[in-house]
Design an enzyme around this catalytic site. Sequence first.
Site, PDB file in Angstrom:
ATOM      1  N   GLU A  54       0.736  -1.195   0.019  1.00  0.00           N
ATOM      2  CA  GLU A  54      -0.042   0.023   0.090  1.00  0.00           C
ATOM      3  C   GLU A  54       0.895   1.075   0.053  1.00  0.00           C
ATOM      4  OE1 GLU A  54      -0.323  -2.570   2.113  1.00  0.00           O
ATOM      5  OE2 GLU A  54      -2.166  -3.293   1.102  1.00  0.00           O
ATOM      6  N   HIS A 123      -9.923  -6.000   9.250  1.00  0.00           N
ATOM      7  CA  HIS A 123     -10.594  -5.455   7.965  1.00  0.00           C
ATOM      8  C   HIS A 123     -11.593  -4.313   8.166  1.00  0.00           C
ATOM      9  CE1 HIS A 123      -8.309  -9.064   6.575  1.00  0.00           C
ATOM     10  NE2 HIS A 123      -8.508  -8.609   5.389  1.00  0.00           N
TER      11      HIS A 123
END
Lengths: 332, 320
Positions: A54, A123
């Site tokens: 990321e 998540h």
Amino acid sequence: MSQITVNEAITQALAEEMRRDPRVLMFGEGVATKRQDLLAEFGGQRVRNTPLAEGIIAGTAAGAAATGLRPVVDLLFAPFLCFAMDEIVNSAGKLRYISGGQFAFPMVVIAMTGSGWTVGAQHNHNLEAWFVHSPGLKVVMPSNAADFKGLLKSAIRDDNPVLFFVDMALGHVPGEVQDDEQLVPLGRAAIAREGKDVTIISYAKMVNTCLEAAEQLAEQGISAEVIDLRSLKPLDEEAILRSARKTGRVLIVHEASRMCGVGAEVSAIITEHAFDALKAPIIRLTGPDAPAPSSYMLEQAFMPQPDAVVVSVAKLMGPIALRGHAREAVNA
Amino acid sequence: MSQIIQDSRAVSMLECMMLIRAYEEKITALQAAAGGAGTCTSVGQEASAVGVVRALSTDDRILTNHRSAGHLLARGADPGRLFAEVMGRSTGYCKGKSGSLHISAKELGVLLTSTIVGGELSLATGVALSMSMLKQPGIVACFFGDGAACEGIFHESLNLASVWKLPILYVCENNQWQAYVHRKETMIGDHVSAWAKNYGMESRTVDGNDVEAVHAATREAIARIHETGKPYLLETYTYRLRGHFEPDDQAYVAADELAQWRERDPIAQMQQKLIARGEISPSDIAQMEARVAKTIAQAAEFALNSPFPAASELTTDVYA
Ligand SMILES: Cc1ncc(C[n+]2csc(CCOP(=O)(O)OP(=O)(O)O)c2C)c(N)n1
């Protein structure tokens, strides 16, 4: 006018903007795999898969944005933004200012957030306030298909970095969307339901929770106005104050935890500018200061539910305002 | 207005190195006298900066880090505007909003300077992506230290640049130090260049204190980038002769190591070399020194006489 889901609205917005502007491109982990339609139409240069990294995805977006492209990156789940904080906050958010205005960062970072899928804390984390607190960034968190489409298009056209949060549970929710181009400007709240007794301010999927509660309240003879913030930065202070002054009673509802959350800011704005109009102290109804659990039952308890909204409104109105079940809940 | 200089003559490169040294010495002296924010100087690394930057064309873009004055001056930056930036004046390259640590000058192609160690490595891929997708000529030269090379983002950047075939010249200035930590405490092996192999990338280590060697190696590297369409890693092996952040007494530095590298001062070496080759005389050097001193004195004067930004500038340039 057609009925499409939030996910379809996002896809339509991406396709229309990529068609309109050749500088728009999209990349991320599995973007080219999951968005076959975009890949087929725009090709592998403009729809790219990336490594599971990321930091470099966001940094590449920032570098590209500053030098002529308009990237949209999908970082999947909001907690993964932790790996991209430096690039988003320290580079995209600050380098315009640090450089004395030499560069702009027209980029969009999409990430999924929120409960309802029992995926658990790594998540599921509502961390929008982190970005609202970071100068140079804008933050959007819509609640319905039309706003998803209209706000994503505006975000792509904006010359600043925009965090675009997709509440996971909303993905498959259908909604009415105009067929022609309907841009929704950043920084403008919507009145999701008009009312006169109490103002309920919310965003993302909690707006639907509040609307459900407003139905129940209507049956009790209480008229609730529901404000959908849509854009958390810039924040539509005028719409917030207008409704607070109109009803004099304010409940703020969000799933993110309370301390230093967006609700704290909204509450402070009202107390600073519309204190004289308040008939009762402002109430915040939020998720707990706990990581999001996975178990379905705990996850439901993590999210403010319509009943809890009704109870909070009742506290604002005074318990006598309610009848039957809701009254018992308040007195309990 | 300053001009981008791309003069590869040995004498010109020597004078540029002397200018960088004089700039750094002046800024540390001004700070020592007046207090205020310190700087990360690049004293000892002038050959690396000049050798690389003088090999770049005007189409090429530069990303750098906190130790950027040498790169900027080699690119033709106006020392007055650099001093002004460090001193927080409105005439600085970034209107006084950067300070010494992240100066960028878009007009010189010096973009997006990051003082987050490794930040420039993440941005470089994006700048190179823009250049290749928008079909602009030129490459991206990205300067970073051996400290940054030990971060994850270095590996993420090299990997993606290789996979996407981006035109990036990675320049690792291995100056043996990572702030107050010696490189030997934190990395395996002596050279960062070897790590590029894992990413299918060509690389090379060059004597970073020999400006001509750095220059030749950079030209070769750029030619390879144009030929192969792939990134390249060049490691300039050098030494940070002053402390990490001024003022710094360097009490933590081993005296014999410092003495050894002082013997190899890139400016003194180059002067001796050019005298030995008969290209310049000691009196030429004296003249160069006087010229440089005058330029730096005038530049400092300009900065000291420049206004501070108005308080109303506090919230400008935040959003586009
Ligand atoms: C992410 C991050 N961590 C720590 C620092 C503090 N810091 C500034 S410069 C520096 C040393 C960097 O070493 P290197 O990359 O080798 O570059 P050099 O200073 O030697 O040129 C450190 C640790 C920082 N600026 N950014």
